[in-house]
Design an enzyme around this catalytic site. Sequence first.
Site, PDB file in Angstrom:
ATOM      1  CG  HIS A 138      -0.135  -8.463  12.947  1.00 15.97           C
ATOM      2  ND1 HIS A 138      -0.884  -8.638  12.128  1.00 15.97           N
ATOM      3  CD2 HIS A 138       0.958  -9.032  12.878  1.00 15.97           C
ATOM      4  CE1 HIS A 138      -0.204  -9.425  11.149  1.00 15.97           C
ATOM      5  NE2 HIS A 138       0.992  -9.584  11.616  1.00 15.97           N
ATOM      6  CG  ASP A 191      -3.860  -7.433  11.860  1.00 12.59           C
ATOM      7  OD1 ASP A 191      -3.315  -6.454  12.312  1.00 12.59           O
ATOM      8  OD2 ASP A 191      -3.443  -8.353  11.578  1.00 12.59           O
ATOM      9  CB  SER A 237       1.900  -9.224   8.327  1.00 11.73           C
ATOM     10  OG  SER A 237       1.745 -10.551   8.790  1.00 11.73           O
TER      11      SER A 237
END
Length: 429
Positions: A161, A197, A275
């Site tokens: 993402h 992801d 992330s």
Amino acid sequence: MDHFLRKVSSTLGRKSVLRIIAIGAASSGLLYLNNNPNSKATVRLSTTAPLREHLAFQGHPSFVSSYNWEFGNFPLFLSRADPAPAIDNNIANEAPVAVGDGGKPCCGCLGKDFIANAAAKVAPAVVNLSVQRDFYGFATGRSRCSGTIIDADGTILTCAHGLVDSQARQLTTHVDVTLQDGRTFEGTVVNADFHSDIAIVKIKSKTPLPTAKLGSSSKLCPGDWVIAMGCPLTLQNTVTAGIVSGVDRKSSDLGLGGMRREYLQTDCAINAGNSGGPLVNIDGEIIGVNIMKVAAADGLSFSIPIDSVSKIIEHFKKRGRVIRPWLGLKMLDLNELIIAQLKERDDKFPDIEKGILVPMVTPGSPGDRAGFRPGDVVIEFDGKPVERIKEIIDIMDDRIGKALDVVVKRANNEVVKLSVIPEEANPDM
């Protein structure tokens, strides 16, 4: 006893008595009182070596020796209370060293620098990834995430993402990569799987690249120490620590739709930019990839287990994408307590000790065509006994279009053999 304490107080004074009691309490020591009328009243305090060393270091106006302090005219004797350490023949000949000065802590103990030491093993391989975001050709800013170099050939493990154009929802092709040592590279996105992801970025370097080692997430337990690393809010080389709060946290537990996914839950502080960064164990091994946090709560962070990531990487190498078989069955792991409760509600529920309940079958799905019914309990899959959904997923792997034999138990202990042919899952389901 009262007579002795009055005698001690009159000899020492109230402050000295309180001082003796305080030392004993601070060290969890033992206080021995001697009130022999033929000898001088004495107090012997059995205490630990660290406290004795501290008192000796600090000094005392009435200091006599390392084991003998006098308060006024009253002697206080300190003796060893340390339990005799068990001798390990393998380490008996090793010289004692201070933890944090490069030495090893005692067996089963964590040194004061265990988090710093684990982070130091991975930190050089943690990178910052930056992607230019455009809106109809106009630059609107940059998207940033973290990653880890997992191979000396320049392979970087990160999240998908963080590599997506927020407007067009398309994967970017080029990424700016910055290493901890300040070197910068232009990376290329090689693979990405939006369902899990997970993404792979590649950089080329004429000089050696630092790498981090992949560990295993299968034996993690709630309460295990973990370390989150990355570049939150563009703050490169950030380290936070916490514990594993939960394992096998399902996507449905988080209110996420689509196919089943599993996460590790931790209380490590992660923020925007974390992330894709690594979740590390105390051995300095990657055991997860940090993905998200609950914005409305503190201490609720989630990572993808490294065992799942390793399988995704293998799919990338084998096919260039992830293949996921689909049966169209909603499944539930059973344990003794759930089985007992189900039997209380329905005396026709099959007599089983373990298995996987099928509470719902999607109409027109491979499971429906194979003859599965709501209430079936899967006890064998492809000839192997099963008791967890994860075992079925592992057995299927990427087997699409190949028949798999299944044994189920139904009401009144009816045993039925089925044959199901998995289809490839629609990632948007």
